[in-house]
Scaffold this active site. Sequence first.
Site, PDB file in Angstrom:
ATOM      1  CE  LYS A 190     -36.021 -46.950  82.675  1.00 31.31           C
ATOM      2  NZ  LYS A 190     -36.172 -48.113  83.552  1.00 31.31           N
ATOM      3  NE  ARG A 200     -43.883 -48.026  83.027  1.00 30.69           N
ATOM      4  CZ  ARG A 200     -43.888 -46.709  83.002  1.00 30.69           C
ATOM      5  NH1 ARG A 200     -45.034 -46.059  83.032  1.00 30.69           N
ATOM      6  NH2 ARG A 200     -42.756 -46.045  82.963  1.00 30.69           N
ATOM      7  NE  ARG A 213     -41.147 -46.680  85.980  1.00 34.20           N
ATOM      8  CZ  ARG A 213     -41.841 -47.388  86.866  1.00 34.20           C
ATOM      9  NH1 ARG A 213     -42.054 -46.925  88.087  1.00 34.20           N
ATOM     10  NH2 ARG A 213     -42.335 -48.572  86.527  1.00 34.20           N
ATOM     11  CD  GLU A 229     -28.323 -39.096  85.556  1.00 33.37           C
ATOM     12  OE1 GLU A 229     -27.553 -39.900  86.093  1.00 33.37           O
ATOM     13  OE2 GLU A 229     -29.371 -38.694  86.098  1.00 33.37           O
ATOM     14  CE  LYS A 244     -35.760 -48.788  79.122  1.00 31.57           C
ATOM     15  NZ  LYS A 244     -35.924 -49.592  80.303  1.00 31.57           N
ATOM     16  CB  SER A 270     -41.872 -52.333  75.171  1.00 30.65           C
ATOM     17  OG  SER A 270     -42.138 -51.175  75.938  1.00 30.65           O
ATOM     18  CE1 TYR A 309     -38.647 -56.652  75.233  1.00 27.28           C
ATOM     19  CE2 TYR A 309     -38.492 -54.440  74.305  1.00 27.28           C
ATOM     20  CZ  TYR A 309     -38.566 -55.277  75.402  1.00 27.28           C
ATOM     21  OH  TYR A 309     -38.543 -54.745  76.670  1.00 27.28           O
TER      22      TYR A 309
HETATM   23  C1  PBG Z   1     -37.736 -50.614  84.910  1.00 27.16           C
HETATM   24  C2  PBG Z   1     -37.649 -50.827  83.443  1.00 27.16           C
HETATM   25  C3  PBG Z   1     -38.543 -50.375  82.472  1.00 27.16           C
HETATM   26  C4  PBG Z   1     -38.070 -50.824  81.237  1.00 27.16           C
HETATM   27  C5  PBG Z   1     -36.913 -51.545  81.493  1.00 27.16           C
HETATM   28  N1  PBG Z   1     -36.660 -51.515  82.864  1.00 27.16           N
HETATM   29  C6  PBG Z   1     -39.827 -49.654  82.610  1.00 27.16           C
HETATM   30  C7  PBG Z   1     -39.914 -48.366  83.282  1.00 27.16           C
HETATM   31  O1  PBG Z   1     -38.914 -47.706  83.585  1.00 27.16           O
HETATM   32  O2  PBG Z   1     -41.043 -47.965  83.498  1.00 27.16           O
HETATM   33  C8  PBG Z   1     -38.716 -50.564  79.905  1.00 27.16           C
HETATM   34  C9  PBG Z   1     -38.271 -51.408  78.773  1.00 27.16           C
HETATM   35  C10 PBG Z   1     -39.118 -51.332  77.558  1.00 27.16           C
HETATM   36  O3  PBG Z   1     -40.049 -50.512  77.419  1.00 27.16           O
HETATM   37  O4  PBG Z   1     -38.863 -52.139  76.658  1.00 27.16           O
HETATM   38  N2  PBG Z   1     -37.344 -51.751  85.625  1.00 27.16           N
END
Ligand code: PBG
Length: 319
Positions: A190, A200, A213, A229, A244, A270, A309
């Site tokens: 990720k 967010r 992050r 990983e 991801k 997203s 989505y």
């Molecule tokens: C963290 C999490 C995130 C997403 C899924 N789980 C956001 C992040 O790591 O800041 C993002 C998913 C998306 O953008 O569709 N719990």
Amino acid sequence: MRRLRRTAALRRLVAETRLHPADLIAPLFVREGIDEPAPIVSLPGQFQHTRASLRAEVAELCSLGVSAVVLFGVPERKDASGSEAWSPDGIVQVALADLRSDLGDDVVLIADLCLDEYTDHGHCGVLDGAGGVDNDATLELYGQVAAAQAAAGADIVAPSGMMDGQVGAIRGALDDSGFAETAILAYAAKYATALYGPFRDAVDVTIAGGGDRRAYQQDVANVREAVAEVRLDVAEGADMVMVKPALAHLDVIAAARQACDVPLAAYHVSGEYAMVCAAAERGWLDLDAVAYEHVLAVRRAGADVVLTYFARHLAETLQ
Ligand code: PBG
């Protein structure tokens, strides 16, 4: 080469990759303390659901043939440790129980397992004295969240926090609390990306002090690190692994596919969804065609299942 491209029937016969509603997982948001579903402006067509509207949505997705949903909670109350994430009355736990009682085993229920939606500082774990995220203290809490989600009816928990050792810790906690049958879908690779912006908004998360992050999610420059990983997560007991974002990381999906034999998921995130919606709204792109092409490309790169989505839209248009 053109002989086999002449008609739609010929092209269908020789298609190397197919997209089916069963390949899709719908990410869904459920918010505590609201009476009406709230549209998410930066994710057109997506909502923060009430418990009731979530039940209706999942029933429809199920009848459209979508295999699974992944739930994200928006709690009323956030605190420093994110305790609503493991409370038996936490919004995701009650929503899981609703869906299990409505649909039995007809749908796969996945719970995103993280703390960022529940902490008042917006990080994916608890903070140490210096303001960084304390890896091992966070693992302890992830174990409690996993047990609460499993008890509420999750088939699969999906740790997304990118703490080292999270899969092993969660496997141990599940086994020790009587949930040996609950599976783990590890967000293995990720990345720290700008493509999570609309998400967010969807979960009302702002990282304290304008932070990010990058100290726990991966650098977008790296692919070998993603393979490492993936291997670690499989060794720690992951039943499935995930890459991801998806579209910006097709090479990573292909590398992960080579590196392991467990089912591979990819998360079309997203920002990847919102860009297509925004361009389509301006009349610049054909949404149906681009949604299909993008999600198909993620499958072609090597993902078995895609979190997107567009799940409902594709399931409707693929019928
Ligand atoms: C963290 C999490 C995130 C997403 C899924 N789980 C956001 C992040 O790591 O800041 C993002 C998913 C998306 O953008 O569709 N719990």
